[in-house]
Every structure is written in C-alpha cells, then in structure tokens.
Scaffold this active site. Structure first.
Site, PDB file in Angstrom:
ATOM      1  N   ASN A   1       0.872  -1.180   0.000  1.00 33.54           N
ATOM      2  CA  ASN A   1       0.000   0.000   0.000  1.00 33.54           C
ATOM      3  C   ASN A   1       0.903   1.222   0.000  1.00 33.54           C
ATOM      4  OD1 ASN A   1      -1.858   2.020   0.416  1.00 33.54           O
ATOM      5  ND2 ASN A   1      -2.217   1.524   2.574  1.00 33.54           N
TER       6      ASN A   1
ATOM      7  N   LYS B   1       0.129   4.344  -0.334  1.00 33.88           N
ATOM      8  CA  LYS B   1      -0.430   5.597   0.202  1.00 33.88           C
ATOM      9  C   LYS B   1      -0.131   6.737  -0.788  1.00 33.88           C
ATOM     10  CE  LYS B   1       0.134   3.443   4.634  1.00 33.88           C
ATOM     11  NZ  LYS B   1       0.099   3.543   6.063  1.00 33.88           N
TER      12      LYS B   1
ATOM     13  N   HIS C   1      -9.594   1.471   4.717  1.00 30.96           N
ATOM     14  CA  HIS C   1      -8.303   1.597   5.405  1.00 30.96           C
ATOM     15  C   HIS C   1      -8.463   2.583   6.569  1.00 30.96           C
ATOM     16  CE1 HIS C   1      -4.166   2.713   6.249  1.00 30.96           C
ATOM     17  NE2 HIS C   1      -3.809   1.580   5.674  1.00 30.96           N
TER      18      HIS C   1
ATOM     19  N   GLU D   1      -6.741   4.905   7.715  1.00 29.55           N
ATOM     20  CA  GLU D   1      -6.450   6.322   7.444  1.00 29.55           C
ATOM     21  C   GLU D   1      -7.650   6.996   6.784  1.00 29.55           C
ATOM     22  OE1 GLU D   1      -2.696   5.788   5.405  1.00 29.55           O
ATOM     23  OE2 GLU D   1      -1.777   5.227   7.305  1.00 29.55           O
TER      24      GLU D   1
ATOM     25  N   GLU E   1      -5.778  -4.778  10.446  1.00 26.58           N
ATOM     26  CA  GLU E   1      -4.746  -3.764  10.607  1.00 26.58           C
ATOM     27  C   GLU E   1      -5.013  -2.985  11.883  1.00 26.58           C
ATOM     28  OE1 GLU E   1      -2.864  -2.836   6.730  1.00 26.58           O
ATOM     29  OE2 GLU E   1      -4.663  -1.620   6.668  1.00 26.58           O
TER      30      GLU E   1
ATOM     31  N   GLY F   1       2.231   2.239  10.734  1.00 25.32           N
ATOM     32  CA  GLY F   1       3.209   3.320  10.604  1.00 25.32           C
ATOM     33  C   GLY F   1       3.895   3.676  11.906  1.00 25.32           C
TER      34      GLY F   1
ATOM     35  N   SER G   1       3.167  -2.164  10.365  1.00 26.94           N
ATOM     36  CA  SER G   1       4.605  -2.219  10.656  1.00 26.94           C
ATOM     37  C   SER G   1       5.257  -3.559  10.304  1.00 26.94           C
ATOM     38  CB  SER G   1       4.867  -1.857  12.125  1.00 26.94           C
ATOM     39  OG  SER G   1       4.479  -0.516  12.364  1.00 26.94           O
TER      40      SER G   1
HETATM   41  P1  PGA Z   1       2.762   0.284   7.625  1.00 22.80           P
HETATM   42  O1  PGA Z   1       1.332   0.550   6.939  1.00 22.80           O
HETATM   43  O2  PGA Z   1       3.268  -1.036   7.052  1.00 22.80           O
HETATM   44  O3  PGA Z   1       3.620   1.436   7.172  1.00 22.80           O
HETATM   45  O4  PGA Z   1       2.561   0.216   9.077  1.00 22.80           O
HETATM   46  C1  PGA Z   1       0.423  -0.478   6.757  1.00 22.80           C
HETATM   47  C2  PGA Z   1      -0.849   0.038   6.132  1.00 22.80           C
HETATM   48  O5  PGA Z   1      -1.191   1.206   6.289  1.00 22.80           O
HETATM   49  O6  PGA Z   1      -1.556  -0.695   5.459  1.00 22.80           O
END
Ligand code: PGA
Length: 255
Positions: free
Chosen positions: A10, A12, A95, A97, A167, A173, A213
C-alpha cells in the site's frame, strides 16, 4: 489452510507514475518464480502506467479507495469502473487512514464493497481497533461490528471474492507491529465471525491478511501463524529490495 500467500503493498500518497514504473521494473525480476499473490495499491495517477508495465507479470495493480456510487456529481472522487478501465484489479476499502482522516463510516464501507463486487473489482476490506479500544479489551467487539456492518447482506458466493486485512490502528506506521500471538488471536476471531456469516467452507477460503509495521524482520513469524494468509505492507513496500525480502519470507510459510 494451504492458501497461496498474499503480499499487498500500500503505497499511500507516495510515488509518481514514473517512479511506479521504475519500482516495478526492479521488483518483478527480484521475485521471479515466487509462489506468492502480489498486489500493489498505487496512487490513482499511477494505475494506468503501472498496470501497463505489470501486464503479463505476477503483479496485480489496484487502488487505495473508490466512491460508492456508479457515477455522479462528486467532485474529486473516482468510480470503480474508472479504476477498472485504467487497469485496476482490486481496491482497498475502509483503510483506517480513510476512516480516521476522511470520515469513512461502516455504512460507506459497506456500500463501497457492494459497488466493487458489482463492477468486478476485488475489494480488500480493512478492519482494526485503535489503541484505546485494545486497552479497554474491546478488540473483538470492534472487529465484530466492523465485519458485520461491512458484510451483512452479502451472499456466500460474493464473499469468496473478498479479502480481509486485519490492521490494528496502533500498529500502522508506528514501528510497533502486533506480536504473532496477538495477530493470530484476532485472525482466528475474524475467521469465526466469517464462519457465522458464510459457513466454514466459505470462511476458510477468504484470505485474511495482517497489516501494521510489517518488515523483513517480522514477516516470517507473522506469516507462519495458521490464520494469517498474507501481509499488507505500507512503508516497507516503497523500496523494491525490502519488499522483495518480505516476499521471500512468504515463500517460506509453513503451509
Ligand atoms: P505500515 O502501513 O506497514 O507502514 O505500518 C500499513 C498500512 O497502512 O496498510
């Protein structure tokens, strides 16, 4: 349960179309022959060129969001048929976010899933609890609500065309991945909820991925858990060498 493992990147809001093409040209040879389902969720502007360059490779290109309507006066939004025509094969939906930053609700998530299925775009439903919800012991309650509100009314034959990604918001992140034990417990719970909705045969065929992560150091222990069928990777998917290292760990999954 013997599903070929899934690896989803992903991106982003990172990488231009040119950078996406460069990434794919480097990444594909690095993972040649790996028995992994590769997906890359790129920014809208990269879908067409990424799908073009990834044609005839094992890599599927997809989007990170879509609107729930077929078309309409929704300035700045994008429809599933537009994504499909640009070359997207799948779309991330819900997601965290988007839930936290863009006001996406359980109800819009449900509508988007129905729209994606109707337009033959593979939906990847993202769910997960916040740190506070985890600390109050509400993880299962939150996951149950997210699953039921997103998937109620969906038929078993359509449920087989959906992927889920667990998630935990606190792991995204932050560099603080869930431990394999915590992730497996949540995945087993998600599987049991899917069994209640669709029966055990269908539930066993729905891939459940872990995201939050993930890196080359923790990928193997996560993927070895029985109910973890793949990984959804944010930051560590931006570098082709690092993403390929994670892919290598998936090829070592104990099936
Ligand atoms: P990350 O993000 O691996 O940077 O923690 C995962 C995601 O947002 O799907």
């Amino acid at each position: 349960m013997g599903l070929k493992p899934y690896l989803i990147g992903n991106w982003k809001m990172y990488k231009t179309a040119r950078e996406a093409v460069d990434f794919i040209e480097t990444f594909v040879p690095l993972v040649a022959g790996y028995q992994v389902n590769f997906f890359l969720a790129v920014p809208f502007t990269s879908i067409a060129s990424a799908a073009h360059i990834a044609k005839n490779t094992a890599l599927l290109i997809g989007a990170q969001n879509m609107h729930e309507s077929r078309e309409g006066a929704f300035t700045g939004e994008i429809a599933s048929l537009m994504l499909k025509e640009a070359g997207a094969a799948f779309v991330l939906i819900g997601h965290c976010e988007r839930r936290a930053l863009c006001g996406e609700t359980d109800e819009t998530v449900r509508k988007k899933i129905i729209r994606a299925l109707a337009d033959d775009l593979l939906p990847i439903l993202c769910i997960g609890e916040s740190w506070d919800e985890k600390e109050s012991g509400d993880t299962e309650k939150v996951l149950k609500k997210q699953i039921i509100s997103a998937l109620h009314g969906i038929q078993s034959q359509d449920a087989k065309k959906i992927l889920l990604s667990y998630e935990p918001v606190w792991a995204i992140g932050t560099g603080k991945s869930a431990t394999p034990g915590i992730a497996q417990k949540a995945h087993a719970f998600i599987r049991s909820e899917l069994t209640s909705l669709f029966g055990s045969q269908t539930a066993s065929q729905i891939p459940i991925l872990y995201g939050g992560s993930v890196n080359p150091g923790n990928a193997k222990e996560l993927i070895d858990e029985p109910d973890i069928n793949g990984l959804l990777v944010g930051g560590a998917s931006l570098d082709p060498e690092i993403f390929a290292q994670i892919a290598k760990k998936l090829t070592e999954k104990n099936l």
